[in-house]
Every structure is written in C-alpha cells, then in structure tokens.
Design a protein around this motif. Structure first.
Motif, short mmCIF file in Angstrom:
data_model
loop_
_atom_site.label_atom_id
_atom_site.label_comp_id
_atom_site.label_asym_id
_atom_site.label_seq_id
_atom_site.Cartn_x
_atom_site.Cartn_y
_atom_site.Cartn_z
N LEU A 92 135.00 -46.62 74.07
CA LEU A 92 133.94 -47.26 74.83
C LEU A 92 133.84 -48.74 74.48
CD1 LEU A 92 131.70 -46.57 76.88
CD2 LEU A 92 130.16 -46.31 74.94
N ALA A 93 133.97 -49.07 73.21
CA ALA A 93 133.94 -50.48 72.80
C ALA A 93 135.18 -51.22 73.30
CB ALA A 93 133.83 -50.58 71.29
N ALA A 94 136.32 -50.55 73.31
CA ALA A 94 137.56 -51.20 73.73
C ALA A 94 137.56 -51.55 75.21
CB ALA A 94 138.75 -50.30 73.41
N VAL A 95 136.98 -50.69 76.06
CA VAL A 95 136.99 -50.95 77.50
C VAL A 95 135.75 -51.69 77.96
CG1 VAL A 95 138.48 -48.98 78.02
CG2 VAL A 95 135.99 -48.71 78.10
N GLY A 96 134.76 -51.83 77.10
CA GLY A 96 133.55 -52.57 77.47
C GLY A 96 132.57 -51.78 78.30
N GLY A 97 132.49 -50.48 78.08
CA GLY A 97 131.53 -49.66 78.80
C GLY A 97 130.15 -49.75 78.18
N SER A 98 129.16 -49.32 78.92
CA SER A 98 127.79 -49.37 78.41
C SER A 98 127.49 -48.10 77.61
CB SER A 98 126.80 -49.53 79.55
OG SER A 98 126.89 -48.44 80.43
N ARG A 99 126.85 -48.27 76.48
CA ARG A 99 126.49 -47.13 75.61
C ARG A 99 125.34 -46.35 76.21
NH1 ARG A 99 127.37 -43.31 72.29
NH2 ARG A 99 126.42 -43.29 70.24
N TYR A 100 124.38 -47.04 76.82
CA TYR A 100 123.21 -46.42 77.42
C TYR A 100 123.08 -46.85 78.87
CZ TYR A 100 122.16 -45.87 72.49
OH TYR A 100 122.24 -45.56 71.16
N ALA A 101 122.42 -46.04 79.66
CA ALA A 101 122.20 -46.37 81.06
C ALA A 101 121.18 -47.49 81.16
CB ALA A 101 121.71 -45.15 81.83
N PRO A 102 121.36 -48.43 82.08
CA PRO A 102 120.36 -49.49 82.26
C PRO A 102 119.04 -48.90 82.72
CG PRO A 102 122.34 -49.93 83.55
CD PRO A 102 122.50 -48.59 82.95
N ALA A 103 117.95 -49.54 82.37
CA ALA A 103 116.62 -49.05 82.73
C ALA A 103 116.39 -49.25 84.23
CB ALA A 103 115.56 -49.78 81.94
N LEU A 104 115.79 -48.26 84.84
CA LEU A 104 115.42 -48.37 86.24
C LEU A 104 114.17 -49.23 86.38
CD1 LEU A 104 115.91 -44.72 87.53
CD2 LEU A 104 117.09 -46.74 88.33
#
Length: 149
Positions: A92-104
């Motif tokens: 996840l850190a290598a590809v730059g994904g988000s750890r948590y979903a953004p807040a609505l």
C-alpha cells in the motif's frame, strides 16, 4: 461515473501501479455506507461506494481503488492481504494507496448556534434546545437553519 467507467479505471490503475491485470469485476454498491470499497474473497470482485466516489477528487478515488487492489493482488499471490499484515502495509505504501477512506461530507439538516459564544453545531437530528447547552461555554442554543431534505 458508471460501472463500465469504473471497470476501465480499475483495470488501468492495476496495470499502471501494480503491473498486473485486473481480471475480475468492479462495480458500485449503493449499500456501502461507511467504507470506500470492499474486496470479496470468494468471487474476487471489488465493490465501491458510489456516494464517496461522487464526493471526492479523482486522486482520492485512485487511492481507494489502489487500497482494494492491494487486497486483490496480495490474495491472488497467496500473501498477507489483510490490513494488519506487513505485506499489505508495504504494498500500500509502495503504490501510494490510501490507508483509510476519505470522510464523506456532513449531511447536516439543522444548524444550532450558541447565543453566548457564537459556536455553531451542525446536526442531522433535531435536538431540544431547552435541554441541551453549549459544550464550550454552557450558553443557550438556538436553531439557526432548518434545512429539510
């Protein structure tokens, strides 16, 4: 965004970030409320929250897609695909994904304001202003706006 556009976006991100094809189906699921997406182990499909995708930027959408693709690709490689696994955290850190979903964005129907300090409270449910007071100064509250849906 339609399901077909989502499918194309997921396939493109999978090839660009993971250098592996996404060979299953990605769809929107309106029943998702608090999460950005979900990976199904049995069918290996991905579901995404349509309300979240409509409210966030394309960069945040890509972060949510990368998060779910981390689950997908690690599961297919028989490596640790769960949130607590080191393989998942590293990929996840290598590809730059988000750890948590953004807040609505907040869907407030009622706006209350303290008469003493002016602090505003946004609420989804109506509250009794005679019973509750300001949490900062203890002053009286009044209803500013009643925005029906």
């Amino acid at each position: 965004m339609t399901d077909q556009e989502l499918q194309q976006m997921v396939e493109a991100i999978s090839l660009a970030a993971f250098h592996r094809p996404f060979a299953h189906q990605a769809t929107f699921n309106a029943r998702l409320k608090t999460t950005g997406g979900r990976f199904h182990l049995q069918t290996q499909t991905l579901d995404f929250n349509p309300r979240l995708f409509a409210a966030v930027s394309p960069a945040q959408q890509a972060g949510v897609i990368k998060h779910e693709l981390c689950h997908y690709h690690l599961y297919r490689q028989h490596r640790g695909y769960q949130h607590r696994d080191a393989d998942f955290k590293q990929l996840l850190a290598a590809v730059g994904g988000s750890r948590y979903a953004p807040a609505l964005p907040q869907l407030a129907k009622y706006c209350y304001q303290c008469q003493a300090c002016g602090h505003q409270y946004l609420r989804q449910r109506r509250m009794n202003v005679r019973r509750y007071a300001c949490g900062r100064c203890g002053g009286k509250l009044r209803l500013l706006a009643n925005r029906p849906r």
